[in-house]
Write an enzyme that holds these catalytic residues in place. Structure first.
Site, PDB file in Angstrom:
ATOM      1  N   ASP A   1       0.842  -1.201   0.000  1.00 32.96           N
ATOM      2  CA  ASP A   1       0.000   0.000   0.000  1.00 32.96           C
ATOM      3  C   ASP A   1       0.875   1.249   0.000  1.00 32.96           C
ATOM      4  O   ASP A   1       2.036   1.205   0.408  1.00 32.96           O
ATOM      5  CB  ASP A   1      -0.884   0.031   1.253  1.00 32.96           C
ATOM      6  CG  ASP A   1      -1.852  -1.136   1.285  1.00 32.96           C
ATOM      7  OD1 ASP A   1      -2.167  -1.662   0.206  1.00 32.96           O
ATOM      8  OD2 ASP A   1      -2.270  -1.514   2.396  1.00 32.96           O
TER       9      ASP A   1
HETATM   10  N1  URA Z   1      -1.238  -6.064   3.627  1.00 33.77           N
HETATM   11  C1  URA Z   1      -1.709  -4.796   3.735  1.00 33.77           C
HETATM   12  O1  URA Z   1      -2.739  -4.561   4.350  1.00 33.77           O
HETATM   13  N2  URA Z   1      -1.017  -3.822   3.139  1.00 33.77           N
HETATM   14  C2  URA Z   1       0.138  -4.016   2.488  1.00 33.77           C
HETATM   15  O2  URA Z   1       0.734  -3.058   1.977  1.00 33.77           O
HETATM   16  C3  URA Z   1       0.634  -5.320   2.393  1.00 33.77           C
HETATM   17  C4  URA Z   1      -0.073  -6.343   2.972  1.00 33.77           C
END
Ligand code: URA
Length: 242
Positions: A106
């Protein structure tokens, strides 16, 4: 691959900038098949050539594998019209190598991101059938307890009915835990912890299979994988030769 300029080939490994290659050539530190290279625009067919820098053989012909310490605030994408992507953190000679991120972090997640143009490896590292663990360090509101650990181990069902595979959860102390996943659903760590009433405040990926984040890399910095790291990744996804 075809013949390419020696400065492009060496810079494409991620180990040297074009400027560094120029300087190395000026100092007679670069050779091809034992003959010193005199100009950065010398064309070389990398297949079968022994390319050396200061006596060290540098594999130039194959795939590129980079480890990036992804900072918060950049997208895991190869391009975006409005926002900075992880590709903007690379110099032009590496951006030209058609690298892609292996999996998605993310925008606000930090940590280990592998970038490569090895499509088969990418596919295997992300496929649940190759059982490649991804480990995340999460800072949460509240602290996970034994019931959360059991729920993760059982395979959680998210609010929208999506069923997760069994996952690892380890309490590291107040507000801190380690999450181990073998799959990569959208916002998975955040959704799993939110489901248990422990929303994530900060998330960082520490490892992917045998590859561990090099903590000497500042956020936003990258380095090429060394040959042992590449061999370990190939081995873990069934691509090692012999
Ligand atoms: N899980 C998440 O919630 N975000 C990420 O960036 C990676 C795994």
């Amino acid at each position: 691959m075809g013949a390419e300029r020696i400065d492009k080939l060496l810079a494409g490994t991620g180990r040297f900038s074009r400027k560094e290659v120029k300087e190395l050539i000026r100092r007679r530190q670069v050779s091809v098949n034992g003959t010193p290279v005199l100009r950065p625009d010398t064309k070389v067919e990398p297949e079968g050539a022994v390319i050396q820098v200061a006596g060290e053989t540098i594999p130039c012909g194959g795939y590129t594998y980079l480890m990036l310490n992804k900072p918060a605030g950049v997208l895991t994408a190869t391009e975006d019209r409005r926002q900075a992507t992880v590709m903007d953190l690379l110099p032009p000679e590496l951006r030209r190598r058609k690298l892609a991120p292996v999996g998605r972090l993310d925008r606000d997640t930090e940590g280990l991101l592998l970038l490569t143009n090895d499509g088969v490896m990418t596919h295997r590292l992300l496929s649940p059938s190759y059982h490649v663990d991804k480990v995340y360090l999460a800072e949460t509101e509240g602290t996970v307890d034994a019931s959360d650990v059991f729920a993760f181990a059982d395979g959680l069902t998210l609010g929208d009915g999506v069923r997760c595979q069994p996952a690892g959860l380890e309490n590291l102390g107040e507000h801190l835990c380690l999450v181990t996943l073998r799959e990569g659903k959208f916002h998975q760590v955040k959704r799993m912890l939110a489901q248990r009433g422990k929303p994530v405040r900060h998330l960082k990926r520490l490892s992917m299979g045998p590859l561990t984040l090099d903590e000497t890399l500042e956020p936003g910095a990258f380095r090429p994988l060394d040959s042992r790291e590449v061999a370990a990744l190939l081995e873990c996804c069934g691509l090692a030769e012999g």
